[in-house]
Design a protein around this motif. Sequence first.
Motif, PDB file in Angstrom:
ATOM      1  N   UNK A 135       0.297  -0.662  -0.173  1.00 13.03           N
ATOM      2  CA  UNK A 135       0.163   0.154   0.393  1.00 13.03           C
ATOM      3  C   UNK A 135       0.848   1.023  -0.298  1.00 13.03           C
ATOM      4  N   UNK A 136       0.980   2.473  -0.651  1.00 14.87           N
ATOM      5  CA  UNK A 136       1.341   3.521  -0.891  1.00 14.87           C
ATOM      6  C   UNK A 136       0.634   4.568  -0.020  1.00 14.87           C
ATOM      7  N   UNK A 137      -0.157   4.162   1.006  1.00 11.71           N
ATOM      8  CA  UNK A 137      -0.329   5.195   2.049  1.00 11.71           C
ATOM      9  C   UNK A 137      -1.241   4.346   2.811  1.00 11.71           C
ATOM     10  N   UNK A 138      -1.608   4.481   4.104  1.00  9.14           N
ATOM     11  CA  UNK A 138      -2.157   4.049   5.938  1.00  9.14           C
ATOM     12  C   UNK A 138      -3.161   4.040   5.369  1.00  9.14           C
ATOM     13  N   UNK A 139      -4.167   2.341   6.253  1.00  6.54           N
ATOM     14  CA  UNK A 139      -5.175   2.835   6.312  1.00  6.54           C
ATOM     15  C   UNK A 139      -6.018   3.076   7.607  1.00  6.54           C
ATOM     16  N   UNK A 140      -6.466   3.764   7.504  1.00  9.48           N
ATOM     17  CA  UNK A 140      -7.543   4.346   8.899  1.00  9.48           C
ATOM     18  C   UNK A 140      -9.010   3.780   8.755  1.00  9.48           C
ATOM     19  N   UNK A 141      -8.958   2.427   9.889  1.00  3.55           N
ATOM     20  CA  UNK A 141     -10.601   2.385   9.802  1.00  3.55           C
ATOM     21  C   UNK A 141     -11.293   3.051  10.451  1.00  3.55           C
ATOM     22  N   UNK A 142     -12.868   2.778  10.180  1.00  3.97           N
ATOM     23  CA  UNK A 142     -13.896   3.429  10.696  1.00  3.97           C
ATOM     24  C   UNK A 142     -14.909   2.621  10.260  1.00  3.97           C
ATOM     25  N   UNK A 143     -15.861   3.624  10.860  1.00  2.00           N
ATOM     26  CA  UNK A 143     -17.630   2.992  10.142  1.00  2.00           C
ATOM     27  C   UNK A 143     -18.457   4.325   9.482  1.00  2.00           C
ATOM     28  N   UNK A 144     -18.285   4.068   8.343  1.00  5.50           N
ATOM     29  CA  UNK A 144     -19.999   5.774   8.084  1.00  5.50           C
ATOM     30  C   UNK A 144     -20.656   5.137   7.009  1.00  5.50           C
ATOM     31  N   UNK A 145     -21.804   5.859   6.676  1.00  2.00           N
ATOM     32  CA  UNK A 145     -23.136   4.837   5.802  1.00  2.00           C
ATOM     33  C   UNK A 145     -22.651   5.267   4.220  1.00  2.00           C
ATOM     34  N   UNK A 146     -22.300   4.421   3.726  1.00  2.00           N
ATOM     35  CA  UNK A 146     -22.370   5.170   1.994  1.00  2.00           C
ATOM     36  C   UNK A 146     -23.301   4.746   1.129  1.00  2.00           C
ATOM     37  N   UNK A 147     -23.931   5.279  -0.206  1.00  2.00           N
ATOM     38  CA  UNK A 147     -24.362   5.237  -1.220  1.00  2.00           C
ATOM     39  C   UNK A 147     -24.151   5.020  -2.427  1.00  2.00           C
TER      40      UNK A 147
ATOM     41  N   UNK B 239     -11.214  10.484  13.950  1.00  2.00           N
ATOM     42  CA  UNK B 239     -11.472  11.168  14.841  1.00  2.00           C
ATOM     43  C   UNK B 239     -13.024  10.147  15.510  1.00  2.00           C
ATOM     44  N   UNK B 240     -13.716   9.505  14.820  1.00  2.00           N
ATOM     45  CA  UNK B 240     -14.637   8.820  15.273  1.00  2.00           C
ATOM     46  C   UNK B 240     -14.982   6.894  15.181  1.00  2.00           C
ATOM     47  N   UNK B 241     -13.095   6.786  14.946  1.00  2.00           N
ATOM     48  CA  UNK B 241     -13.014   5.505  15.030  1.00  2.00           C
ATOM     49  C   UNK B 241     -13.480   4.827  16.730  1.00  2.00           C
ATOM     50  N   UNK B 242     -14.159   4.036  16.218  1.00  2.00           N
ATOM     51  CA  UNK B 242     -13.997   3.412  18.347  1.00  2.00           C
ATOM     52  C   UNK B 242     -13.480   1.581  17.619  1.00  2.00           C
ATOM     53  N   UNK B 243     -12.588   1.413  19.083  1.00  2.00           N
ATOM     54  CA  UNK B 243     -11.864   0.683  18.962  1.00  2.00           C
ATOM     55  C   UNK B 243     -12.901  -0.453  18.722  1.00  2.00           C
ATOM     56  N   UNK B 244     -12.154  -2.062  18.682  1.00  2.00           N
ATOM     57  CA  UNK B 244     -12.984  -3.052  17.801  1.00  2.00           C
ATOM     58  C   UNK B 244     -13.041  -4.078  19.214  1.00  2.00           C
ATOM     59  N   UNK B 245     -12.455  -3.277  20.415  1.00  2.00           N
ATOM     60  CA  UNK B 245     -13.094  -4.258  21.481  1.00  2.00           C
ATOM     61  C   UNK B 245     -14.099  -3.653  21.548  1.00  2.00           C
ATOM     62  N   UNK B 246     -14.876  -2.606  21.325  1.00  2.00           N
ATOM     63  CA  UNK B 246     -16.116  -1.795  21.270  1.00  2.00           C
ATOM     64  C   UNK B 246     -16.904  -2.934  21.212  1.00  2.00           C
ATOM     65  N   UNK B 247     -17.097  -2.936  19.559  1.00  2.00           N
ATOM     66  CA  UNK B 247     -17.942  -4.446  19.297  1.00  2.00           C
ATOM     67  C   UNK B 247     -17.830  -5.397  19.163  1.00  2.00           C
TER      68      UNK B 247
END
Length: 120
Positions: free
Chosen positions: A4-16, A104-112
């Motif tokens: 990968x050329x750039x680091x992935x940022x985990x998160x959750x955001x709804x999309x269409x 800024x809005x990422x919840x740790x996987x332990x939360x889920x």
Amino acid sequence: MEHRLSKRVPGRLGSLLYKRGMPVATGQIRDASRSGLFLATEYAGADIDETVELEFRFPKRDERSFRRLVARVVRKTDKGLGVEFESAGNDTFTIPYLLKWLQQHHLPSAYFSVLRQHFN
């Protein structure tokens, strides 16, 4: 091995998801980088190398407008689509703001996992 050329940022955001200007599916952005993102979706109608658009809104009271990104499908799995952003058609503001918002809005996987244990 991933390259990968750039680091992935985990998160959750709804999309269409749009194909040829028409909405075809919903999904959830699960991670993103400067070059692309992974959209969790059950939609299987997109082909590799096909151009799609992703529309989303940052859930803030003062941010009412929708953002749209143009991308090319580079990977398909049973869990969703990996897309690479097209250089044409995307403004310079949306991708960095998406990365910042996810971080800024990422919840740790332990939360889920705690939620899953609580509701199962």
